[in-house]
Design a protein around this motif. Structure first.
Motif, PDB file in Angstrom:
ATOM      1  N   ALA A 113       0.834  -1.209   0.000  1.00  0.00           N
ATOM      2  CA  ALA A 113       0.000   0.000   0.000  1.00  0.00           C
ATOM      3  C   ALA A 113       0.864   1.252   0.000  1.00  0.00           C
ATOM      4  N   ALA A 114       1.991   1.203   0.719  1.00  0.00           N
ATOM      5  CA  ALA A 114       2.869   2.369   0.825  1.00  0.00           C
ATOM      6  C   ALA A 114       3.470   2.763  -0.514  1.00  0.00           C
ATOM      7  N   ILE A 115       3.674   1.792  -1.411  1.00  0.00           N
ATOM      8  CA  ILE A 115       4.239   2.111  -2.722  1.00  0.00           C
ATOM      9  C   ILE A 115       3.136   2.345  -3.756  1.00  0.00           C
ATOM     10  N   GLY A 116       1.887   2.422  -3.277  1.00  0.00           N
ATOM     11  CA  GLY A 116       0.778   2.722  -4.165  1.00  0.00           C
ATOM     12  C   GLY A 116       0.277   1.561  -4.982  1.00  0.00           C
ATOM     13  N   ASN A 117       0.584   0.331  -4.537  1.00  0.00           N
ATOM     14  CA  ASN A 117       0.165  -0.859  -5.281  1.00  0.00           C
ATOM     15  C   ASN A 117      -0.330  -1.911  -4.294  1.00  0.00           C
ATOM     16  N   PRO A 118      -1.462  -1.654  -3.624  1.00  0.00           N
ATOM     17  CA  PRO A 118      -1.910  -2.505  -2.512  1.00  0.00           C
ATOM     18  C   PRO A 118      -2.165  -3.967  -2.862  1.00  0.00           C
ATOM     19  N   ALA A 119      -2.395  -4.276  -4.118  1.00  0.00           N
ATOM     20  CA  ALA A 119      -2.675  -5.667  -4.485  1.00  0.00           C
ATOM     21  C   ALA A 119      -1.399  -6.472  -4.756  1.00  0.00           C
ATOM     22  N   ALA A 120      -0.252  -5.806  -4.761  1.00  0.00           N
ATOM     23  CA  ALA A 120       0.994  -6.486  -5.144  1.00  0.00           C
ATOM     24  C   ALA A 120       1.717  -7.087  -3.948  1.00  0.00           C
ATOM     25  N   VAL A 121       0.977  -7.720  -3.052  1.00  0.00           N
ATOM     26  CA  VAL A 121       1.570  -8.241  -1.819  1.00  0.00           C
ATOM     27  C   VAL A 121       2.611  -9.323  -2.126  1.00  0.00           C
ATOM     28  N   ARG A 122       2.271 -10.241  -3.002  1.00  0.00           N
ATOM     29  CA  ARG A 122       3.207 -11.318  -3.324  1.00  0.00           C
ATOM     30  C   ARG A 122       4.440 -10.790  -4.047  1.00  0.00           C
ATOM     31  N   ALA A 123       4.238  -9.827  -4.930  1.00  0.00           N
ATOM     32  CA  ALA A 123       5.375  -9.243  -5.645  1.00  0.00           C
ATOM     33  C   ALA A 123       6.299  -8.510  -4.681  1.00  0.00           C
ATOM     34  N   VAL A 124       5.719  -7.862  -3.681  1.00  0.00           N
ATOM     35  CA  VAL A 124       6.521  -7.192  -2.654  1.00  0.00           C
ATOM     36  C   VAL A 124       7.342  -8.219  -1.880  1.00  0.00           C
ATOM     37  N   ALA A 125       6.717  -9.333  -1.528  1.00  0.00           N
ATOM     38  CA  ALA A 125       7.433 -10.382  -0.796  1.00  0.00           C
ATOM     39  C   ALA A 125       8.598 -10.929  -1.620  1.00  0.00           C
ATOM     40  N   ARG A 126       8.379 -11.086  -2.931  1.00  0.00           N
ATOM     41  CA  ARG A 126       9.455 -11.577  -3.793  1.00  0.00           C
ATOM     42  C   ARG A 126      10.595 -10.568  -3.875  1.00  0.00           C
TER      43      ARG A 126
END
Length: 359
Positions: free
Chosen positions: A297-310
């Motif tokens: 959410a902080a980077i403006g892409n709240p649905a990208a949780v898995r991509a953030v984890a990667r």
């Protein structure tokens, strides 16, 4: 004297429905609403029903056997999500196969969605926009051609770039080095390294002329150096204990007593999305944590949780880019490249330091 009401055995499930908790501690379940004839996931965004109209089921098959149909809003059977995922997979394949970047309109038409809806689906599922995905494809093509020894002009044209100037304008974005260096497989680039012992075991620091490009710890010296060489397979790796002595002291001191953020000149190489995540990680204050969802959410892409984890998992400079400060939804430490016990130790040390500074 009236009898006390019987306790509700399904109270935890009902509370999860009220909280719209998509991952309840009770484990997965579905609930059905008798007045509407539908069954939903506990995270369904629909208005909460009355308790007396709710029934609970272990899975979709049980709910359907009882005569209920799937909710169209929360998609409890995952059918709509599967269609969306397949449409995005097909779009990715279309981008991979195309010589030049397909237009958003062409991708959306191929998927059968309106452009704005397709763009949101693609970003939600992949964590990046179609254009960013295409740029990644071009960068991989360019890197492969250069590594194979193709001339720079030919490799740039074959990868789909309009001109060499577009690559040279932002070499870090596309390759992490100049096209000439990439053509030589990274030959000519020097990475200085230094080993040390710390409270968490052996540490290895690697740095280019631009800054620190690798920090690893808690494994044998050979394993750490092997990790670095795998990331930079054709670079010249040279010992530089004296030149990196101050940097190594800072890293070791941080592990022992994290009184302040670890500030080092960094040479970070990754995709645009990865660098965005890594930059966000550096803003998390010492002694605090964020969830993967919160970081997305902080980077403006709240649905990208898995991509953030990667992206967190691919972080090459542990500690300096504090991926250990990201935890699961319920505070679970989840995975960590250097081991969950060491993640716990780092967080405990930072929490202690923060408490002491506040006192």
């Amino acid at each position: 004297m009236p009898e006390a009401p019987m306790p509700d055995a399904d109270a935890p499930l009902w509370q999860a429905v009220l909280d719209r908790d998509p991952s309840p501690a009770t484990g997965p379940f579905l609930y059905a609403v008798t007045t509407q004839g539908v069954f939903c996931k506990p995270g369904c965004p629909s208005r909460a029903p009355l308790r007396r109209n709710v029934r609970f089921y272990a899975d979709a098959a049980a709910a359907e056997a009882a005569g209920f149909r799937a909710c169209k809003r929360c998609d409890p059977k995952g059918e709509r999500a599967a269609l969306h995922a397949e449409a995005v997979r097909a779009a990715c394949a279309m981008i991979e196969a195309a010589e030049t970047m397909p237009s958003l309109a062409a991708l959306a038409d191929r998927a059968g969605y309106a452009r704005h809806h397709f763009l949101r689906l693609f970003r939600d599922i992949t964590g990046v926009t179609p254009r960013s995905y295409a740029e990644g494809v071009r960068a991989r093509r360019l890197q492969a051609s250069l590594a194979a020894g193709d001339r720079v002009a030919e490799a740039v044209a074959g990868a789909g770039f309009g001109s060499e100037s577009r690559v040279y304008e932002d070499t870090a974005r596309h390759l992490g080095m100049t096209p000439g260096a990439a053509r030589r497989g990274g030959v000519g680039e020097t990475i200085r390294i230094a080993h040390a012992d710390s409270a968490l075991g052996p540490i290895l620091v690697g740095a280019t002329e631009k800054g620190v490009c690798f920090i690893g710890f808690a494994e044998t010296r050979d394993a750490l150096e092997g990790d670095l060489r795998a990331r930079f397979p054709n670079a010249r790796v040279v010992p530089a204990e004296d030149a990196l002595a101050a940097t190594v002291r800072d890293v070791v001191a941080f592990v022992a007593e994290p009184a302040a953020a670890l500030r080092l000149p960094l040479d970070l190489r990754g995709t645009a999305f990865q660098r965005q995540v890594w930059e966000a990680l550096q803003t998390i204050p010492l002694g605090e944590t964020r969830t993967y969802a919160g970081l997305a959410a902080a980077i403006g892409n709240p649905a990208a949780v898995r991509a953030v984890a990667r992206a967190c998992a691919r972080n090459p400079v542990s500690l300096a880019v504090p991926c250990h400060r990201v935890v699961g939804k319920d505070g679970d430490l989840t995975g960590y490249r250097w081991g969950v016990p060491r993640k716990a130790a780092l967080l405990a040390g930072e929490a202690k330091a923060r408490k002491l500074s506040a006192g």
